[in-house]
Write an enzyme that holds these catalytic residues in place. Structure first.
Site, PDB file in Angstrom:
ATOM      1  N   ALA A 163       0.693  -1.234  -0.017  1.00  0.00           N
ATOM      2  CA  ALA A 163      -0.060  -0.162  -0.087  1.00  0.00           C
ATOM      3  C   ALA A 163       0.717   1.246   0.029  1.00  0.00           C
ATOM      4  CB  ALA A 163      -0.844   0.051   1.217  1.00  0.00           C
ATOM      5  N   TYR A 164       2.324   1.034   0.477  1.00  0.00           N
ATOM      6  CA  TYR A 164       3.004   2.360   0.761  1.00  0.00           C
ATOM      7  C   TYR A 164       3.362   2.728  -0.739  1.00  0.00           C
ATOM      8  CZ  TYR A 164       7.043   5.082   1.689  1.00  0.00           C
ATOM      9  OH  TYR A 164       8.074   6.090   1.922  1.00  0.00           O
ATOM     10  N   GLY A 165       3.756   1.953  -1.751  1.00  0.00           N
ATOM     11  CA  GLY A 165       4.170   2.312  -3.025  1.00  0.00           C
ATOM     12  C   GLY A 165       2.829   2.878  -3.857  1.00  0.00           C
TER      13      GLY A 165
END
Length: 259
Positions: A163-165
């Site tokens: 989810a960070y990317g």
């Protein structure tokens, strides 16, 4: 024109007001300090009051104009309340730097809705809401700078981007949309893209010496990044000299992305 006057015309932020989220530590703290030392009144937004007070105290001791607002950027209510408090310190900001971020990266198969929602709220929705709040005023005054700090994961998947990317990739798209909307009115919108930087946000990966060495070897300069590497780039994008640069991603990564 003297050298000092010429450089001041290009890079001085005297009389400007900046807000830096995540400005109490890491890259955000260095950017907040750089903008303040370049002449801007800086309001730092983060959660930890002790860290905020320390960061602002350091700037005040250096003769800078600085203040802090403690806020939870993980909710819409928290973001909106923080924005109004920020605007009440030195006035409406001319410069918005979104550096606050959350780095939760479980394996994709273990990525649940709570991690997804939390990541998007802090990394993407808060910058969107702050832009919606402050950009119209910048446009009305004819000058504004929005700078987002993103990630290599916005461009390539590694180290369990998850989810960070996704949030950082979307943040770069947000910058382009903001540039399209506001640049005709003097408001530029760009992103700074770090490589691997030794900050508290990367503490998990930094604890693996082999991984740290491998990441350094992937750069062209032969080392990983330091928060201090972002000072000049931030002042440049925030100043008059960068008026024709908008919708761009500036990689501050020692050549990591070019390897």
């Amino acid at each position: 024109m003297t050298t000092q006057a010429y450089l001041s015309e290009l890079f001085s932020l005297q009389g400007r007001v900046a807000v830096v989220t995540g400005g109490s530590s890491g890259i955000g703290r260095v950017i907040a300090g750089a903008l303040a030392r370049a002449g801007a009144g800086v309001v730092i937004v983060a959660r930890q009051k002790a860290q905020l007070a320390d960061a602002v105290g350091e700037l005040e001791a250096a003769g800078c104009r600085a203040a802090w607002v403690s806020a939870d950027l993980g909710s819409r209510e928290g973001v909106r309340a923080a924005a109004e408090e920020v605007a009440g310190v030195f006035g409406e900001p001319d410069i918005l730097v979104n550096c606050a971020g959350i780095n939760l990266r479980p394996p994709m198969g273990e990525l649940d809705e709570e991690v997804w929602d939390t990541t998007m709220a802090v990394n993407l929705e808060a910058p969107y809401l702050l832009g919606q709040r402050f950009a119209p005023g910048m446009a009305e005054r004819g000058f504004g700078r929005i700078i987002h700090v993103t990630s290599q994961q916005a461009h390539r998947a590694f180290a369990q981007s998850g989810a960070y990317g996704v949030s950082k990739g979307a943040l770069e798209s947000l910058a382009r949309s903001q540039a399209e909307a506001w640049s005709p009115y003097g408001v530029t919108c760009n992103t700074l893209v770090p490589g691997f930087v030794l900050t508290p946000l990367n503490a998990r990966l930094a604890s693996d010496p082999e991984a740290v060495a491998a990441l350094a070897a992937r750069t062209l300069v032969g080392r990983n990044g330091l928060a201090e590497d972002f000072a000049g780039a931030a002042v440049f994008l925030a100043g008059r000299g960068a008026a024709y640069i908008t919708g761009q991603a500036l990689f501050v990564d020692g050549g990591f992305s070019a390897h």
